[in-house]
Design a protein around this motif. Structure first.
Motif, PDB file in Angstrom:
ATOM      1  N   ARG A  75       0.850  -1.188   0.000  1.00 45.16           N
ATOM      2  CA  ARG A  75       0.000   0.000   0.000  1.00 45.16           C
ATOM      3  C   ARG A  75       0.886   1.239   0.000  1.00 45.16           C
ATOM      4  O   ARG A  75       2.032   1.195   0.461  1.00 45.16           O
ATOM      5  CB  ARG A  75      -0.916  -0.032   1.220  1.00 45.16           C
ATOM      6  CG  ARG A  75      -1.999  -1.113   1.126  1.00 45.16           C
ATOM      7  CD  ARG A  75      -2.703  -1.334   2.446  1.00 45.16           C
ATOM      8  NE  ARG A  75      -1.863  -2.028   3.407  1.00 45.16           N
ATOM      9  CZ  ARG A  75      -2.260  -2.362   4.637  1.00 45.16           C
ATOM     10  NH1 ARG A  75      -3.485  -2.067   5.037  1.00 45.16           N
ATOM     11  NH2 ARG A  75      -1.433  -3.003   5.458  1.00 45.16           N
ATOM     12  N   SER A  76       0.373   2.345  -0.513  1.00 47.16           N
ATOM     13  CA  SER A  76       1.202   3.533  -0.732  1.00 47.16           C
ATOM     14  C   SER A  76       1.836   4.049   0.555  1.00 47.16           C
ATOM     15  O   SER A  76       2.932   4.620   0.527  1.00 47.16           O
ATOM     16  CB  SER A  76       0.374   4.647  -1.384  1.00 47.16           C
ATOM     17  OG  SER A  76      -0.733   4.996  -0.572  1.00 47.16           O
ATOM     18  N   LYS A  77       1.190   3.823   1.688  1.00 46.40           N
ATOM     19  CA  LYS A  77       1.717   4.332   2.957  1.00 46.40           C
ATOM     20  C   LYS A  77       2.954   3.556   3.422  1.00 46.40           C
ATOM     21  O   LYS A  77       3.614   3.961   4.385  1.00 46.40           O
ATOM     22  CB  LYS A  77       0.634   4.288   4.039  1.00 46.40           C
ATOM     23  CG  LYS A  77       0.143   2.881   4.386  1.00 46.40           C
ATOM     24  CD  LYS A  77      -0.986   2.922   5.411  1.00 46.40           C
ATOM     25  CE  LYS A  77      -1.490   1.519   5.769  1.00 46.40           C
ATOM     26  NZ  LYS A  77      -2.598   1.581   6.751  1.00 46.40           N
ATOM     27  N   HIS A 242      -0.493  -0.878  -4.689  1.00 45.57           N
ATOM     28  CA  HIS A 242      -0.828   0.522  -4.951  1.00 45.57           C
ATOM     29  C   HIS A 242      -0.314   0.993  -6.301  1.00 45.57           C
ATOM     30  O   HIS A 242      -0.799   1.992  -6.840  1.00 45.57           O
ATOM     31  CB  HIS A 242      -0.271   1.414  -3.840  1.00 45.57           C
ATOM     32  CG  HIS A 242       1.130   1.888  -4.074  1.00 45.57           C
ATOM     33  ND1 HIS A 242       2.241   1.141  -3.757  1.00 45.57           N
ATOM     34  CD2 HIS A 242       1.596   3.047  -4.624  1.00 45.57           C
ATOM     35  CE1 HIS A 242       3.330   1.813  -4.088  1.00 45.57           C
ATOM     36  NE2 HIS A 242       2.980   2.965  -4.616  1.00 45.57           N
ATOM     37  N   SER A 243       0.668   0.282  -6.909  1.00 41.96           N
ATOM     38  CA  SER A 243       1.198   0.719  -8.199  1.00 41.96           C
ATOM     39  C   SER A 243       1.715  -0.483  -8.988  1.00 41.96           C
ATOM     40  O   SER A 243       2.887  -0.866  -8.845  1.00 41.96           O
ATOM     41  CB  SER A 243       2.316   1.748  -8.027  1.00 41.96           C
ATOM     42  OG  SER A 243       2.858   2.117  -9.286  1.00 41.96           O
TER      43      SER A 243
END
Length: 451
Positions: A75-77, A242-243
């Motif tokens: 996840r981006s975080k 996330h990417s």
């Protein structure tokens, strides 16, 4: 990879010395002068250049390859924390390798499990050489660097199983303990001349690290994941990558770098290196396509994530077979490994319920097992492999491969459990619930991947 250094080097050195000394006596040259001349082996410039290139390619696999591959899947975080853990792990492994790692895995003195005698590289200088698998030598410093990158990426691969919940301080303490207890002994047993698995009859086949790298990292990741426990919210909460763009870029960099990993393990720029190169192409291509086909059979769309997962599964499986298989055997091995890894990730993982965050065990551990055992089959000359028709016996070779896999699994399990419990009892393994919810980027490093 190391089919080995010790035996071939000893025999070659002795024969060269005897021949040179005899010629020197006939010519009236003192024996001492002949000895110095015989000992002055010079690194082959072409092979040296290839091995330097291969070493840099393996570094490319770690930074930015693995960092982007794993980072994009989180996840981006947690993007930056994942990349930082990988980079710092690789750097720490390199430092440890120079101080005691190379000595413990490939030192001049040793037994079946580890070696010694070259702490701080005190016995190595710019004139030191390491033999290859023919009558050539390369610079020992180049060989040390090449092996150093293998230790670095193996430790970093484990972090796929622990992503998004392991403390940075815990990673930094775990890495040197784990390398010492697990990686260095297994590398020695498989690749060093005195090693337990190298000296089996027949010897265990592991061209570039099916047991040493992938089974080792995958099993260790699974043990550490169990010690850490599941991520908060797993499996009820969806945690998609996330990417996938960054993961795809990382996949490409890993595939490119893997040519150094596999073809470089021949230690020479020769025909066997070429064989390892083509096998790294075809096994990987087959595995990437097979994973997407499995998704279609399961009623889903062929996905970018599936393609990337298949690519890595193929690369993992062909690693021990890179120079130990013909191209068609490698193609079949890649396809089989992709099917088995797909079922492990898509079916078995959910049924068992363990939280291997980025499928380090499901792909590296399981793919490594399939590749290591499968190498005993594709090595057969009847299947296009390079095995000697007069000596190769599939049954005996498969027994050796299974024993090697079992020892690697047992050693990695016990060693990782010890290392993990030491870390848990000292600095603790896992971040707090608050840190996990906020994300490790901010809480552990004070930065964000994206503004």
């Amino acid at each position: 990879m190391i089919r080995t250094i010790a035996k071939g080097a000893a025999g070659l050195g002795a024969s060269l010395f005897v021949a040179t000394a005899a010629l020197a006596q006939d010519a009236g040259v003192p024996i001492e002068a002949a000895t110095e001349e015989a000992a002055a082996a010079v690194a082959n410039p072409g092979n040296n250049a290839w091995m330097m290139t291969s070493t840099v390619l393996v570094l490319l696999m770690i930074l930015p390859g693995l960092a982007l591959f794993y980072g994009g899947l989180t996840r981006s975080k947690n993007m930056l924390s994942t990349m930082t853990q990988i980079g710092a792990t690789a750097a720490l492994a390199m430092v440890v390798w120079i101080i005691w790692g190379y000595s413990t895995a490939f030192g001049p003195e040793g037994n079946a499990f580890f070696s010694w005698g070259n702490l701080f590289l005190s016995a190595t200088d710019a004139d030191s050489t390491a033999p290859t698998f023919s009558d050539e030598v390369i610079s020992e410093y180049v060989f040390i660097c090449f092996q150093m990158t293998f230790a670095a990426i193996t430790a970093a691969l484990i972090l796929g199983a622990t992503a998004e919940r392991m403390k940075f301080s815990a990673v930094m303490l775990f890495v040197p303990i784990w390398l010492t207890l697990v990686y260095f002994p297994i590398a020695h047993m498989v690749w060093a001349g005195q090693g337990l698995l190298f000296n089996m009859t027949p010897a265990a086949l592991d061209f570039a690290g099916g047991t040493v790298v992938h089974i080792n990292a995958g099993v260790s990741g699974l043990v550490l994941a169990y010690l850490l426990g599941k991520r908060k919210g797993y499996p009820a909460e969806l945690m998609p990558p996330h990417s996938m763009t960054l993961t795809m870029v990382g996949t490409g960099l890993l595939w490119v770098g893997w040519f150094g990993f596999n073809a470089g393990s021949e230690l020479e720029a020769d025909g066997t290196a070429g064989l390892a190169m083509i096998n790294t192409f075809v096994a990987t291509a087959m595995a990437g396509l097979t994973w997407m086909l499995m998704e279609r059979f399961a009623g889903h769309k062929g996905s970018a994530l599936g393609f990337c997962s298949g690519i890595i599964a193929g690369l993992v499986a062909v690693t021990p077979a890179a120079g130990n298989s013909g191209p068609f055997g490698a193609l079949i091995l890649g396809g089989v490994a992709s099917v088995v890894c797909y079922f492990m990730v898509a079916k078995v993982k959910g049924a068992i319920g363990y939280d291997d965050s980025l499928d380090a065990f499901g792909i590296h551990g399981i793919g490594g097992i399939v590749g290591a055992i499968g190498t005993g089959i594709v090595y057969s000359p009847a299947l296009g492999g390079p095995g000697d028709p007069a000596e190769y016996a599939m049954g005996a070779q498969l027994v050796t491969q299974v024993i090697a896999v079992a020892i690697a699994i047992a050693w990695a399990t016990i060693g990782t459990l010890i290392a993990g419990l030491i870390v848990k009892a000292t600095v603790g393994l896992r971040v707090s619930d608050e840190v996990e919810v906020e994300g490790l980027d901010i809480s552990e490093h004070g930065e964000r991947a994206y503004n």
